[in-house]
Design an enzyme around this catalytic site. Sequence first.
Site: not given
Length: 253
Positions: A9-11, A96, A98, A169, A175, A215, A236-237
């Site tokens: 997930n590159w956001k 998601h 976010e 999640e 994150g 994470s 993600g990150g």
Amino acid sequence: MRRKIVAANWKMNLTFPQAKELALRLNTWVKIHKPVAEVFIAPTHLYLEQLNKDLRNSSITVISQNVSAMPDGAYTGDVSAQQLLSVGTKISIVGHSERRAYHHEVNKYIGKKITHLYENGMSPILCVGEKLEDRQAGKHFDVVKEQVSVALERQSNENLRDNLIIAYEPVWAIGTGRNAAPDQAQEMHAFIRKIIGDHHGLQVAHNTTILYGGSVNAGNASDMFDQFDIDGALVGGASLNFDDFTTIISARK
Ligand code: PGA
């Protein structure tokens, strides 16, 4: 069938040249090192069409980070399921945390997104997960049960059986560098599978792919993947870094 998926997930990260370079590098690596792996990347909507062309017939599937709850019309800035499909995208992340936090998306609304995806022959990755205060209050199972059951309540068992991916999640792990312990995640994944079985039957439950997200990194992925009900990861990150992400893919046996 339960699938072993590692999804990036590159956001709202990476310019187009950066995204293209990372996507093509990953594709070359996957072809050589993990040709049977299922690897997804979710770039911004803007890049879907070109990356779908660049990665046609590759082992990497390009997916969307979000989709509108409406089929079409005056919804400035939104992107419909049909529009995603028209540029070759067949899977979208929905719900998601976010989106829930910054765009106030609620379970019923997320369910509408899933309906539009299925109506167009597409499929969702439904994200669920409790906040820290829910877990501290011992409400994490109730919260996740509500998220799963309301979002899926209007869907047919046929659609769910063939094409359902869930990502658990926990919000406190996204994150933050603080991932859930493997047994905590396993406990919730088994619970999610049970809820799906109770509401939609055992066949749907057995077929559902449940990813863990929050994470995930090169150091903890393998322990996560050892858990019986963890079918893969939504990353993600660490997915923005080629070495970290390919190490995570390698860990998914
Ligand atoms: P993270 O994000 O890996 O950076 O925690 C996961 C996600 O939000 O999907």
